[in-house]
Each structure stands twice: as structure tokens, then as C-alpha cells.
Design a protein around this motif. Structure first.
Motif, PDB file in Angstrom:
ATOM      1  N   GLN A 164       0.826  -1.204   0.000  1.00 28.93           N
ATOM      2  CA  GLN A 164       0.000   0.000   0.000  1.00 28.93           C
ATOM      3  C   GLN A 164       0.859   1.251   0.000  1.00 28.93           C
ATOM      4  OE1 GLN A 164      -3.231   0.171  -0.360  1.00 28.93           O
ATOM      5  NE2 GLN A 164      -3.283   2.404  -0.216  1.00 28.93           N
ATOM      6  N   VAL A 165       1.963   1.202   0.758  1.00 35.61           N
ATOM      7  CA  VAL A 165       2.874   2.349   0.815  1.00 35.61           C
ATOM      8  C   VAL A 165       3.487   2.606  -0.555  1.00 35.61           C
ATOM      9  CG1 VAL A 165       5.018   3.230   1.798  1.00 35.61           C
ATOM     10  CG2 VAL A 165       3.376   2.036   3.257  1.00 35.61           C
ATOM     11  N   TRP A 166       3.945   1.532  -1.212  1.00 35.39           N
ATOM     12  CA  TRP A 166       4.532   1.672  -2.542  1.00 35.39           C
ATOM     13  C   TRP A 166       3.508   2.231  -3.531  1.00 35.39           C
ATOM     14  CZ3 TRP A 166       9.545   0.306  -4.282  1.00 35.39           C
ATOM     15  CH2 TRP A 166      10.381  -0.247  -3.296  1.00 35.39           C
ATOM     16  N   SER A 167       2.276   1.743  -3.437  1.00 37.86           N
ATOM     17  CA  SER A 167       1.224   2.212  -4.357  1.00 37.86           C
ATOM     18  C   SER A 167       0.928   3.691  -4.136  1.00 37.86           C
ATOM     19  CB  SER A 167      -0.052   1.387  -4.157  1.00 37.86           C
ATOM     20  OG  SER A 167       0.187   0.026  -4.475  1.00 37.86           O
ATOM     21  N   GLU A 168       0.886   4.101  -2.866  1.00 32.90           N
ATOM     22  CA  GLU A 168       0.631   5.508  -2.557  1.00 32.90           C
ATOM     23  C   GLU A 168       1.741   6.390  -3.117  1.00 32.90           C
ATOM     24  OE1 GLU A 168      -1.894   7.153  -0.551  1.00 32.90           O
ATOM     25  OE2 GLU A 168      -2.962   5.313  -1.094  1.00 32.90           O
ATOM     26  N   ALA A 169       3.007   5.953  -2.957  1.00 30.35           N
ATOM     27  CA  ALA A 169       4.135   6.735  -3.467  1.00 30.35           C
ATOM     28  C   ALA A 169       4.092   6.830  -4.989  1.00 30.35           C
ATOM     29  CB  ALA A 169       5.454   6.120  -3.005  1.00 30.35           C
ATOM     30  N   GLN A 170       3.743   5.721  -5.636  1.00 28.46           N
ATOM     31  CA  GLN A 170       3.670   5.733  -7.106  1.00 28.46           C
ATOM     32  C   GLN A 170       2.537   6.625  -7.597  1.00 28.46           C
ATOM     33  OE1 GLN A 170       4.271   1.173  -7.144  1.00 28.46           O
ATOM     34  NE2 GLN A 170       4.710   1.788  -9.255  1.00 28.46           N
ATOM     35  N   MET A 181       8.639   2.717  16.579  1.00 25.74           N
ATOM     36  CA  MET A 181       8.729   1.301  16.925  1.00 25.74           C
ATOM     37  C   MET A 181       8.106   0.410  15.854  1.00 25.74           C
ATOM     38  SD  MET A 181      10.355   1.620  19.662  1.00 25.74           S
ATOM     39  CE  MET A 181      10.364  -0.117  20.143  1.00 25.74           C
ATOM     40  N   ALA A 182       7.417   1.038  14.881  1.00 27.98           N
ATOM     41  CA  ALA A 182       6.758   0.251  13.840  1.00 27.98           C
ATOM     42  C   ALA A 182       7.792  -0.363  12.902  1.00 27.98           C
ATOM     43  CB  ALA A 182       5.779   1.131  13.056  1.00 27.98           C
ATOM     44  N   GLU A 183       7.388  -1.427  12.225  1.00 31.97           N
ATOM     45  CA  GLU A 183       8.261  -2.091  11.271  1.00 31.97           C
ATOM     46  C   GLU A 183       7.904  -1.665   9.857  1.00 31.97           C
ATOM     47  OE1 GLU A 183       7.913  -6.256  11.953  1.00 31.97           O
ATOM     48  OE2 GLU A 183       8.926  -6.205  13.904  1.00 31.97           O
ATOM     49  N   GLY A 184       8.729  -2.056   8.917  1.00 34.17           N
ATOM     50  CA  GLY A 184       8.466  -1.717   7.525  1.00 34.17           C
ATOM     51  C   GLY A 184       9.246  -0.501   7.085  1.00 34.17           C
ATOM     52  N   LEU A 185       8.846   0.057   5.959  1.00 36.11           N
ATOM     53  CA  LEU A 185       9.542   1.198   5.381  1.00 36.11           C
ATOM     54  C   LEU A 185       9.559   2.391   6.337  1.00 36.11           C
ATOM     55  CD1 LEU A 185       8.180   1.156   1.714  1.00 36.11           C
ATOM     56  CD2 LEU A 185      10.547   0.773   2.423  1.00 36.11           C
ATOM     57  N   VAL A 186      10.697   3.095   6.352  1.00 35.98           N
ATOM     58  CA  VAL A 186      10.797   4.334   7.132  1.00 35.98           C
ATOM     59  C   VAL A 186      10.165   5.482   6.350  1.00 35.98           C
ATOM     60  CG1 VAL A 186      12.402   6.016   8.113  1.00 35.98           C
ATOM     61  CG2 VAL A 186      12.875   3.567   8.327  1.00 35.98           C
ATOM     62  N   ALA A 187      10.426   5.509   5.044  1.00 32.80           N
ATOM     63  CA  ALA A 187       9.861   6.555   4.195  1.00 32.80           C
ATOM     64  C   ALA A 187       9.840   6.079   2.759  1.00 32.80           C
ATOM     65  CB  ALA A 187      10.658   7.848   4.316  1.00 32.80           C
ATOM     66  N   ASN A 195       4.487  17.495 -11.486  1.00 32.33           N
ATOM     67  CA  ASN A 195       3.416  16.718 -10.852  1.00 32.33           C
ATOM     68  C   ASN A 195       3.294  15.296 -11.376  1.00 32.33           C
ATOM     69  OD1 ASN A 195       2.560  18.808  -9.115  1.00 32.33           O
ATOM     70  ND2 ASN A 195       1.368  19.732 -10.769  1.00 32.33           N
ATOM     71  N   ASP A 196       4.169  14.918 -12.316  1.00 30.45           N
ATOM     72  CA  ASP A 196       4.183  13.530 -12.786  1.00 30.45           C
ATOM     73  C   ASP A 196       5.231  12.753 -12.008  1.00 30.45           C
ATOM     74  OD1 ASP A 196       2.236  14.007 -14.716  1.00 30.45           O
ATOM     75  OD2 ASP A 196       3.740  14.655 -16.197  1.00 30.45           O
ATOM     76  N   VAL A 197       4.858  11.584 -11.510  1.00 29.47           N
ATOM     77  CA  VAL A 197       5.781  10.740 -10.759  1.00 29.47           C
ATOM     78  C   VAL A 197       6.718  10.038 -11.734  1.00 29.47           C
ATOM     79  CG1 VAL A 197       6.015   8.804  -9.169  1.00 29.47           C
ATOM     80  CG2 VAL A 197       4.124  10.417  -8.888  1.00 29.47           C
ATOM     81  N   THR A 198       8.015  10.259 -11.546  1.00 27.29           N
ATOM     82  CA  THR A 198       9.021   9.637 -12.427  1.00 27.29           C
ATOM     83  C   THR A 198       9.848   8.585 -11.704  1.00 27.29           C
ATOM     84  OG1 THR A 198      10.650  11.359 -11.884  1.00 27.29           O
ATOM     85  CG2 THR A 198       9.205  11.758 -13.786  1.00 27.29           C
ATOM     86  N   GLY A 199       9.548   8.367 -10.430  1.00 27.58           N
ATOM     87  CA  GLY A 199      10.290   7.380  -9.653  1.00 27.58           C
ATOM     88  C   GLY A 199      10.027   7.581  -8.177  1.00 27.58           C
ATOM     89  N   LEU A 200      10.788   6.913  -7.356  1.00 33.66           N
ATOM     90  CA  LEU A 200      10.634   7.088  -5.910  1.00 33.66           C
ATOM     91  C   LEU A 200      11.915   6.662  -5.188  1.00 33.66           C
ATOM     92  CD1 LEU A 200      10.071   4.065  -4.445  1.00 33.66           C
ATOM     93  CD2 LEU A 200       7.890   4.343  -5.617  1.00 33.66           C
ATOM     94  N   ILE A 201      12.037   7.135  -3.969  1.00 31.47           N
ATOM     95  CA  ILE A 201      13.132   6.734  -3.074  1.00 31.47           C
ATOM     96  C   ILE A 201      12.508   6.004  -1.904  1.00 31.47           C
ATOM     97  CG2 ILE A 201      15.028   7.498  -1.590  1.00 31.47           C
ATOM     98  CD1 ILE A 201      15.343   9.941  -3.361  1.00 31.47           C
ATOM     99  N   ALA A 202      12.881   4.752  -1.714  1.00 32.04           N
ATOM    100  CA  ALA A 202      12.369   3.941  -0.605  1.00 32.04           C
ATOM    101  C   ALA A 202      13.470   3.780   0.434  1.00 32.04           C
ATOM    102  CB  ALA A 202      11.911   2.583  -1.111  1.00 32.04           C
ATOM    103  N   ILE A 203      13.191   4.253   1.660  1.00 27.39           N
ATOM    104  CA  ILE A 203      14.163   4.166   2.757  1.00 27.39           C
ATOM    105  C   ILE A 203      13.718   3.059   3.705  1.00 27.39           C
ATOM    106  CG2 ILE A 203      15.222   5.405   4.685  1.00 27.39           C
ATOM    107  CD1 ILE A 203      14.880   7.976   3.118  1.00 27.39           C
ATOM    108  N   PHE A 204      14.558   2.052   3.835  1.00 28.53           N
ATOM    109  CA  PHE A 204      14.195   0.864   4.616  1.00 28.53           C
ATOM    110  C   PHE A 204      14.600   0.962   6.087  1.00 28.53           C
ATOM    111  CE2 PHE A 204      13.935  -0.366   0.300  1.00 28.53           C
ATOM    112  CZ  PHE A 204      13.097  -1.459   0.203  1.00 28.53           C
ATOM    113  N   SER A 205      15.676   1.671   6.390  1.00 22.33           N
ATOM    114  CA  SER A 205      16.110   1.787   7.784  1.00 22.33           C
ATOM    115  C   SER A 205      17.002   3.010   7.935  1.00 22.33           C
ATOM    116  CB  SER A 205      16.883   0.534   8.225  1.00 22.33           C
ATOM    117  OG  SER A 205      18.120   0.436   7.513  1.00 22.33           O
TER     118      SER A 205
END
Length: 246
Positions: A164-170, A181-187, A195-205
Motif C-alpha cells: 500500500q505504501v509503494w502504491s501511494e508513493a507511485q 517502533m513500527a516495522e516496515g519502510l521508514v519513508a 506533478n508527474d511521478v518519475t520514480g521514488l526513493i524507498a528508505i528501509f532503515s
């Protein structure tokens, strides 16, 4: 009668004379004592006045000392406030300098690899992450442009768990984890160009010393969202428009 014998009258006169002399002596001593006592009383009164004056002076000095003590406390508080404000100003200047450097690094070259390296340095050194990836593409199509501390299985698991997080970012909506304390992606930050999405940065920790996402990090995310996308787009244009020698 022997002429050396003392007559009763002479004896009485002698006693009277001795008594009178003794009384006069007592009176003189009494007067001396009275005068000495009066002098002591005067001196005592003078000393009481001096003591009263000294007490007033001491009270005045104590009041002044208390006022000075309170002033010192106020000055110390003012000094602490100035130091806090100076620290905030210094931190703000440092943040501005970091943002400027980050922006310059992104736009200072048309070399694609240099831009990707600049993005990695910003995320590692300024955001403070040891596991993240830069992805390019839009819609459901994403390709990994560069990564630090990641492998394909980790990315696949993240996209399955944090789908869901990836879909929202896309779709152009950034995600920043609030619960430390939550798990999963940090950001997960979308890269946008007009305003067009050309990519994303996923921060895991984050790095071990970093507790969570800070206000400066969010400013960096905003910078990366537009400037990184623009810089990567410019490198693509440059590569397409490069003149190949014959």
C-alpha cells in the motif's frame, strides 16, 4: 592630769574631722563614679546608635546583595536563552547550508552516475540511512536505479508487505513513518516532475544513532522529490541529445 593626755573634746573633734574627711572623700568618689557612669551611658548610647546604623547598613547591603543575586539569575537565564537561540540559528544555518549543498550536488552535473551518487550521499550523510533504493519509472513499472544495503529479495518482501505504501508513493503521495517502533519502510518519497511521478526513493532503515525522521529530513525529502527527479531527467535528455562522434 598629764598634758599629753587627750581630752574627750579633742577626741570627738578628731573623730568628727576624720568622719567629715571620709564623707567628703566618699562624696568625691561618688561624684567621680557618677560622672564616669554618665560618660559610659553617653558612650553606650553612641554605641547603640552606631550598632543601629550598622544594622541598617547591613540590611541595606543584604537587600542589595539579594537584588544582585536576582539580577545574576536573570542574566544567567538571558544568557541561556541567547545560547539556545544561537544554537537554533546555527542549526538553521547548517541546515540551509546542507540543503544548498544537496541542491548543488544534484544540479552540478549532467552525468547520470554522478547524480545518482549525489542522491546516495544525501540520503546516507544528511538523512542518515544505511538501507535505501532509488527507483525510476511510473505506474506499476519501477526499475532499481541504485541501492545501498539492499538486495532483490529484501525489495521483493518490502513490496509485498508494504504494498500500500509503494502504491501511494507511485500515485504521488509521500509516506513517512510516524511510529518509531513500527516495522516496515521508514519513508517512501515519490520523485515528481511537473506533478508527474518519475520514480521514488524507498528508505528501509536509519543509521543506529538516528532515532527517527526529523524536520530537516522532511525538507530533504521535499528537495529530493523535485530536484532529484529534475536532475535525473536532465541527465536522460543529455544522454539522448549527446552527439556521437562519427
Amino acid at each position: 592630769m598629764n598634758e599629753n593626755d587627750t581630752s574627750p573634746g579633742s577626741y570627738v573633734d578628731k573623730v568628727r574631722e576624720d568622719t567629715g574627711r571620709y564623707v567628703r572623700q566618699l562624696l568625691q568618689e561618688h561624684e567621680s563614679l557618677r560622672l564616669a557612669f554618665a560618660q559610659i551611658e553617653n558612650e553606650n548610647a553612641h554605641l547603640r546608635e552606631e550598632v543601629s546604623g550598622l544594622r541598617k547598613d547591613l540590611d541595606s547591603r543584604n537587600t542589595e546583595e539579594e537584588a544582585l543575586h536576582q539580577r545574576l539569575i536573570a542574566i544567567a537565564n538571558e544568557s541561556d536563552d541567547y545560547m539556545r537561540r544561537y544554537s537554533e540559528l546555527e542549526s538553521s544555518n547548517t541546515n540551509l547550508a546542507n540543503l544548498y549543498v544537496a541542491s548543488y550536488q544534484l544540479h552540478g552535473t549532467l552525468d547520470r552516475q554522478a547524480v545518482l551518487t549525489a542522491i546516495q550521499e544525501i540520503v546516507v550523510n544528511l538523512v542518515g540511512s544505511e538501507q535505501f533504493g532509488v527507483f525510476e519509472g511510473n505506474g506499476s513499472s519501477l526499475s532499481l536505479a541504485c541501492a545501498v544495503g539492499l538486495d532483490d529479495p529484501m525489495i521483493a518482501r518490502s513490496r509485498e508487505v508494504d504494498g500500500q505504501v509503494w502504491s501511494e508513493a507511485q500515485a504521488g503521495r509521500a509516506y513517512v513513518r510516524v511510529d518509531e517502533m513500527a516495522e516496515g519502510l521508514v519513508a517512501c518519497i515519490p520523485l515528481k516532475l511537473d506533478n508527474d511521478v518519475t520514480g521514488l526513493i524507498a528508505i528501509f532503515s536509519l543509521l543506529p544513532h538516528k532515532v527517527g525522521i526529523e524536520p530537516l529530513d522532511r525538507e530533504l525529502f521535499d528537495l529530493l522529490a523535485s530536484h532529484a527527479a529534475t536532475a535525473l531527467y536532465c541527465t536522460s535528455l543529455h544522454e539522448r541529445n549527446a552527439v556521437v562522434p562519427a
